[in-house]
Write a protein that holds these residues in place. Structure first.
Motif, PDB file in Angstrom:
ATOM      1  N   VAL A  31       0.834  -1.206   0.000  1.00 31.10           N
ATOM      2  CA  VAL A  31       0.000   0.000   0.000  1.00 31.10           C
ATOM      3  C   VAL A  31       0.869   1.258   0.000  1.00 31.10           C
ATOM      4  O   VAL A  31       0.595   2.222  -0.727  1.00 31.10           O
ATOM      5  CB  VAL A  31      -0.960  -0.004   1.207  1.00 31.10           C
ATOM      6  N   ARG A  35       0.876   4.039  -2.900  1.00 36.96           N
ATOM      7  CA  ARG A  35       0.644   5.462  -2.648  1.00 36.96           C
ATOM      8  C   ARG A  35       1.746   6.318  -3.263  1.00 36.96           C
ATOM      9  O   ARG A  35       1.476   7.371  -3.854  1.00 36.96           O
ATOM     10  CB  ARG A  35       0.556   5.711  -1.141  1.00 36.96           C
ATOM     11  N   ILE A  59      -6.585   1.632  -3.819  1.00 40.19           N
ATOM     12  CA  ILE A  59      -6.473   2.851  -3.026  1.00 40.19           C
ATOM     13  C   ILE A  59      -7.048   4.016  -3.823  1.00 40.19           C
ATOM     14  O   ILE A  59      -7.052   3.999  -5.054  1.00 40.19           O
ATOM     15  CB  ILE A  59      -5.017   3.158  -2.618  1.00 40.19           C
ATOM     16  N   VAL A  68      -7.923   3.175   1.748  1.00 37.06           N
ATOM     17  CA  VAL A  68      -7.525   1.869   1.239  1.00 37.06           C
ATOM     18  C   VAL A  68      -8.754   0.964   1.303  1.00 37.06           C
ATOM     19  O   VAL A  68      -9.380   0.838   2.364  1.00 37.06           O
ATOM     20  CB  VAL A  68      -6.381   1.267   2.080  1.00 37.06           C
ATOM     21  N   ASP A 110     -10.532  -1.505   5.915  1.00 34.49           N
ATOM     22  CA  ASP A 110      -9.464  -0.520   5.738  1.00 34.49           C
ATOM     23  C   ASP A 110      -8.121  -1.113   6.161  1.00 34.49           C
ATOM     24  O   ASP A 110      -8.033  -2.288   6.555  1.00 34.49           O
ATOM     25  CB  ASP A 110      -9.776   0.783   6.475  1.00 34.49           C
ATOM     26  N   LEU A 111      -7.072  -0.320   6.093  1.00 32.70           N
ATOM     27  CA  LEU A 111      -5.724  -0.830   6.347  1.00 32.70           C
ATOM     28  C   LEU A 111      -5.508  -1.207   7.813  1.00 32.70           C
ATOM     29  O   LEU A 111      -4.581  -1.951   8.139  1.00 32.70           O
ATOM     30  CB  LEU A 111      -4.682   0.209   5.908  1.00 32.70           C
TER      31      LEU A 111
END
Length: 433
Positions: A31, A35, A59, A68, A110-111
């Motif tokens: 991730v 990003r 994402i 995310v 989510d993350l």
């Protein structure tokens, strides 16, 4: 780490993508890399398969939506639709009109491993639908309203001139758009390696480091009038030259080579602060505002017609280093806008008012010297303006003493220390700011 992007024809799209059972350090690293890649490409969303990871994850980074989406499922599609032109990082140099619903509801993790529900509308809903499609190996080109609406375009061919960090940041964003097919950076021209540090080892410029990081062709001519360089530029037939703090005037013989023009990204509100040190000048003079000017270059110093200007505020705590980064980040957005308008001949140059012009000079080490017993009135501003080059410095008991931002000093051979502590151990040193 910048990740290579899988084009729409890559083998990964023939796979079935897996749900993620555990948010491991590897997933978090993926991730983070996604990003970084998304930021570099100036995109708004990126799916894991585009980063060559066969996982159900994407994402989004657009406006207030920075999220995310792990193991996502769109649970509700609204009835209202609209058609908007789309593009895709995996389908470079192609755009087309796509009809999508205006409102959706989506479940995801989510993350942090928290299960969530979200109701999205407008462009947020469109971005999520676009990325969600990737998890089923579907591209926007499969959903265009009319195949005839699809159109392709050639990348803009660029030769880049630059030297310090300001230029390197702009080169990086141009490279990001090369990744998605917008540009082709055919050559980078920068200053030769220079001796640096105590050992005086040859050190490449920040622009050269960036070019080598991205495997871009780079040259470091001793003279800008180098015949070999000029012939090389002519063979490349670039659309544009883009210059950002190169450090030398470009002769007309080179400026006439690009088909659509030579652009200079200058860190001041021209015609104010033409020349080599506009950022330091803005801080030294206590300006509350400065900015970025993109102009069409001529053979004179920063006198070309203006194409675009963005104004920003100067913080009372800004140094030349921090303000340079701020301005470069502004320039990264502005240069894309100008390049595309200029490529389509949809931008009108505006002549500068030469009567209002002011000038700055190349800064030398000697420019930073002060007599600590008789300091200038604007010492605090000078310390911020000249950080890191040439630095404000003086001589104290036969040694060089550097004056640093945030009321710090550094005596030759010693580590930086707080000014008040230094004065405690050196009672005869009375300088303050």
């Amino acid at each position: 780490m910048i990740l290579p992007l899988a084009k729409h024809s890559a083998p990964i799209w023939k796979q079935k993508f897996k749900n993620i059972s555990k948010i491991s350090p590897e997933i978090k690293k993926l991730v983070a890399d996604m990003r970084e890649t998304l930021e570099l490409t100036s995109g708004v969303g990126l799916a894991a398969p585009q980063a060559n990871a066969p996982l159900r994850l994407f994402i989004v980074d657009y406006g207030r939506l920075k999220e995310v989406f792990i193991n996502p499922k769109i649970t509700n599609y609204g009835k209202e639709t609209d058609s908007v032109e789309e593009g895709c990082l995996s389908v470079p140099r192609v755009r087309g009109e796509v009809n999508r619903v205006v409102r959706i509801e989506i479940d995801y993790i989510d993350l942090k491993g928290v299960r969530k529900k979200a109701a999205l509308s407008g462009y947020f809903a469109r971005i999520v639908q676009h990325e969600y499609d990737h998890l089923s190996s579907v591209f926007y080109t499969d959903r265009v309203v009319d195949k005839k609406s699809l159109y392709t375009y050639k990348p803009i061919k660029i030769v880049f001139f630059g030297t310090p960090e300001f230029g390197a940041i702009i080169l990086q964003t141009l490279y990001g758009q090369q990744l998605v097919g917008e540009y082709s950076i055919d050559l980078v021209v920068t200053a030769p390696d220079k001796p640096s540090g105590r050992g005086q080892q040859l050190t490449p410029s920040e622009v050269k480091k960036m070019a080598e990081r991205f495997n871009l062709p780079v040259v470091t001519p001793d003279s800008i009038k180098n015949v070999k360089l000029i012939n090389q530029l002519k063979k490349l037939e670039p659309d544009f030259i883009v210059l950002a703090s190169y450090g030398k005037l470009i002769p007309e013989e080179i400026l006439s080579i690009p088909k659509k023009g030579a652009l200079n990204v200058h860190p001041s509100l021209l015609p104010k602060y033409r020349g080599a040190s506009p950022i330091a000048a803005a801080i030294l003079n206590g300006d509350k505002f400065t900015g970025i000017t993109i102009m069409k270059m001529n053979e004179k110093m920063d006198e070309g017609d203006i194409l675009a200007v963005v104004k920003i505020r100067v913080s009372p705590k800004d140094t030349s280093e921090t303000l340079s980064i701020k301005l470069a980040n502004v320039a990264t957005r502005l240069i894309h806008h100008v390049l595309h308008l200029a490529a389509a001949a949809k931008i009108k140059p505006k002549p500068q008012d030469h009567k209002r012009a002011t000038y700055t000079k190349f800064l030398k080490k000697a420019d930073g010297y002060i007599d600590w017993k008789n300091p200038p009135k604007n010492l605090e501003a000078a310390i911020r303006a000249y950080y890191r080059w040439p630095g404000v410095w003086t001589r104290y008991k036969g040694k060089i003493l550097k004056l640093l931002p945030n009321k710090m000093v550094q005596l030759e051979g010693k580590e930086p220390t707080v000014l008040s502590e230094f004065k405690t151990g050196h009672l005869d040193f009375t300088l303050g700011w």
